[in-house]
Design a protein around this motif. Sequence first.
Motif, PDB file in Angstrom:
ATOM      1  N   HIS A   9     -47.433   8.119 -27.464  1.00 34.47           N
ATOM      2  CA  HIS A   9     -47.148   7.990 -28.894  1.00 34.47           C
ATOM      3  C   HIS A   9     -48.006   8.964 -29.708  1.00 34.47           C
ATOM      4  N   LEU A  10     -49.250   9.157 -29.268  1.00 34.40           N
ATOM      5  CA  LEU A  10     -50.133  10.094 -29.958  1.00 34.40           C
ATOM      6  C   LEU A  10     -49.598  11.520 -29.842  1.00 34.40           C
ATOM      7  N   ALA A  11     -49.152  11.895 -28.652  1.00 34.79           N
ATOM      8  CA  ALA A  11     -48.564  13.223 -28.458  1.00 34.79           C
ATOM      9  C   ALA A  11     -47.336  13.398 -29.335  1.00 34.79           C
ATOM     10  N   GLY A  12     -46.594  12.324 -29.548  1.00 37.88           N
ATOM     11  CA  GLY A  12     -45.430  12.381 -30.420  1.00 37.88           C
ATOM     12  C   GLY A  12     -45.795  12.712 -31.854  1.00 37.88           C
ATOM     13  N   GLU A  13     -46.960  12.231 -32.297  1.00 40.35           N
ATOM     14  CA  GLU A  13     -47.418  12.552 -33.647  1.00 40.35           C
ATOM     15  C   GLU A  13     -47.776  14.031 -33.755  1.00 40.35           C
ATOM     16  N   PHE A  14     -48.393  14.569 -32.719  1.00 33.96           N
ATOM     17  CA  PHE A  14     -48.763  15.984 -32.731  1.00 33.96           C
ATOM     18  C   PHE A  14     -47.536  16.891 -32.673  1.00 33.96           C
ATOM     19  N   THR A  15     -46.572  16.531 -31.843  1.00 36.38           N
ATOM     20  CA  THR A  15     -45.419  17.407 -31.625  1.00 36.38           C
ATOM     21  C   THR A  15     -44.281  17.161 -32.591  1.00 36.38           C
ATOM     22  N   GLY A  16     -44.289  15.999 -33.259  1.00 44.11           N
ATOM     23  CA  GLY A  16     -43.174  15.647 -34.124  1.00 44.11           C
ATOM     24  C   GLY A  16     -41.926  15.325 -33.339  1.00 44.11           C
ATOM     25  N   SER A  17     -42.097  14.929 -32.066  1.00 44.83           N
ATOM     26  CA  SER A  17     -40.954  14.668 -31.191  1.00 44.83           C
ATOM     27  C   SER A  17     -41.048  13.270 -30.591  1.00 44.83           C
ATOM     28  N   SER A  18     -39.918  12.592 -30.512  1.00 38.89           N
ATOM     29  CA  SER A  18     -39.855  11.292 -29.847  1.00 38.89           C
ATOM     30  C   SER A  18     -39.372  11.433 -28.413  1.00 38.89           C
ATOM     31  N   ASP A  19     -39.171  12.674 -27.967  1.00 35.01           N
ATOM     32  CA  ASP A  19     -38.702  12.922 -26.601  1.00 35.01           C
ATOM     33  C   ASP A  19     -39.873  12.757 -25.633  1.00 35.01           C
ATOM     34  N   PHE A  20     -39.716  11.852 -24.680  1.00 27.68           N
ATOM     35  CA  PHE A  20     -40.797  11.503 -23.766  1.00 27.68           C
ATOM     36  C   PHE A  20     -41.240  12.700 -22.930  1.00 27.68           C
ATOM     37  N   LYS A  21     -40.278  13.501 -22.492  1.00 23.67           N
ATOM     38  CA  LYS A  21     -40.609  14.666 -21.671  1.00 23.67           C
ATOM     39  C   LYS A  21     -41.408  15.685 -22.462  1.00 23.67           C
ATOM     40  N   GLU A  22     -41.053  15.909 -23.724  1.00 25.25           N
ATOM     41  CA  GLU A  22     -41.802  16.842 -24.562  1.00 25.25           C
ATOM     42  C   GLU A  22     -43.223  16.342 -24.802  1.00 25.25           C
ATOM     43  N   GLN A  23     -43.373  15.037 -24.965  1.00 28.27           N
ATOM     44  CA  GLN A  23     -44.703  14.466 -25.139  1.00 28.27           C
ATOM     45  C   GLN A  23     -45.553  14.688 -23.890  1.00 28.27           C
ATOM     46  N   ALA A  24     -44.943  14.466 -22.720  1.00 28.72           N
ATOM     47  CA  ALA A  24     -45.660  14.663 -21.458  1.00 28.72           C
ATOM     48  C   ALA A  24     -46.083  16.114 -21.288  1.00 28.72           C
ATOM     49  N   LYS A  25     -45.199  17.041 -21.637  1.00 29.33           N
ATOM     50  CA  LYS A  25     -45.522  18.470 -21.530  1.00 29.33           C
ATOM     51  C   LYS A  25     -46.706  18.821 -22.426  1.00 29.33           C
ATOM     52  N   PHE A  26     -46.717  18.281 -23.641  1.00 27.95           N
ATOM     53  CA  PHE A  26     -47.801  18.564 -24.578  1.00 27.95           C
ATOM     54  C   PHE A  26     -49.131  18.056 -24.029  1.00 27.95           C
ATOM     55  N   ILE A  27     -49.133  16.837 -23.499  1.00 27.29           N
ATOM     56  CA  ILE A  27     -50.368  16.256 -22.976  1.00 27.29           C
ATOM     57  C   ILE A  27     -50.905  17.078 -21.818  1.00 27.29           C
ATOM     58  N   VAL A  28     -50.033  17.409 -20.885  1.00 29.24           N
ATOM     59  CA  VAL A  28     -50.460  18.151 -19.694  1.00 29.24           C
ATOM     60  C   VAL A  28     -50.916  19.557 -20.064  1.00 29.24           C
ATOM     61  N   ALA A  29     -50.246  20.190 -21.037  1.00 28.23           N
ATOM     62  CA  ALA A  29     -50.650  21.532 -21.472  1.00 28.23           C
ATOM     63  C   ALA A  29     -52.049  21.510 -22.079  1.00 28.23           C
ATOM     64  N   ALA A  30     -52.364  20.454 -22.821  1.00 28.02           N
ATOM     65  CA  ALA A  30     -53.684  20.350 -23.449  1.00 28.02           C
ATOM     66  C   ALA A  30     -54.752  19.915 -22.458  1.00 28.02           C
ATOM     67  N   TRP A  31     -54.387  19.013 -21.548  1.00 31.44           N
ATOM     68  CA  TRP A  31     -55.354  18.419 -20.627  1.00 31.44           C
ATOM     69  C   TRP A  31     -55.608  19.300 -19.416  1.00 31.44           C
ATOM     70  N   GLY A  32     -54.528  19.952 -18.950  1.00 30.22           N
ATOM     71  CA  GLY A  32     -54.617  20.744 -17.732  1.00 30.22           C
ATOM     72  C   GLY A  32     -53.997  19.981 -16.578  1.00 30.22           C
ATOM     73  N   GLY A  33     -53.097  20.610 -15.892  1.00 30.87           N
ATOM     74  CA  GLY A  33     -52.407  19.950 -14.791  1.00 30.87           C
ATOM     75  C   GLY A  33     -50.976  20.438 -14.707  1.00 30.87           C
ATOM     76  N   VAL A  34     -50.209  19.829 -13.832  1.00 28.00           N
ATOM     77  CA  VAL A  34     -48.829  20.241 -13.600  1.00 28.00           C
ATOM     78  C   VAL A  34     -47.931  19.022 -13.587  1.00 28.00           C
ATOM     79  N   LEU A  35     -46.814  19.109 -14.288  1.00 23.70           N
ATOM     80  CA  LEU A  35     -45.818  18.048 -14.229  1.00 23.70           C
ATOM     81  C   LEU A  35     -45.001  18.199 -12.956  1.00 23.70           C
TER      82      LEU A  35
END
Length: 291
Positions: free
Chosen positions: A66-92
Amino acid sequence: MNIEEIRGIPITDFLARLGHEPTARKGNEWWYSAPYREERTPSFRVNIRKNVWQDFGTGGGGDIFHLAGEFTGSSDFKEQAKFIVAAWGGVLPENGAAFRPKEKKPDEHPDEETCSVKATFGPLYNKVLLRYLEERGICSDVALPNCEEVRYTLRGKRYFNIGFRNISGGYELRNRLFKGSLSPKDISLIDNGSDTCNLFEGFIDYLSWMVLGLGCGDDYLVLNSVALLERSYGFLDKYDHILCYLDRDEAGRRTLETLRKRYGNRIEDCSALYKGFKDLNEYLQNRLPQD
């Protein structure tokens, strides 16, 4: 990383990775200034035991997705996951099912209402918005050619924001009380055909650079979030010189190090200009005449 690994990332550590530090710590509750909007009094709380957050200024809250959704302005779960992993480091995982949210059983409560926003755009003439920019040192002569006024209705309330367009047609949104975005989230580029690019984290710093009159005719790239750094590579690769005006904090330093590894001596750190201040806009504000 799978969905449970992502959800297990401590929100406080994730915020630190994005450059946000707590203003107070009271037991299991850590308080912050809301990281995705402007506010004067910190009203964003993280419960470190439950690993959930709540924004008392907007009524929002939830887990890291939900926090990633606030940053990205997206309710799409996959987009939220991509944002988190891009910031945190790792691979989906390549298999999308591995990070798809668990389907709810019929007897479970339905998801919270997802509001769709239909926005309208026009010249930035709202006096309240222009006054807010003036307080941050940005005059209308700079704001009008670079920004738009974005108007929309959400849950029956009308909102007015300063809008800064990105290359995908989305907007970064600002007003005195709100900092967010209108999806899709992406970088912004002003291409004047130069071999030099000025790089900024946010558009307020880009506008501040314009007010300070540090140059003209170059190209300008605004990340709109350090988590979007990789999206900038396809554009930055072509430049002979990349002048970086990044925040003087941990996230800004990490971003600069990443850029140096990729571009070497093509990178120039320009943050010494605003030494003693967090960013270019804070430096600009401190140059304004005091009443």
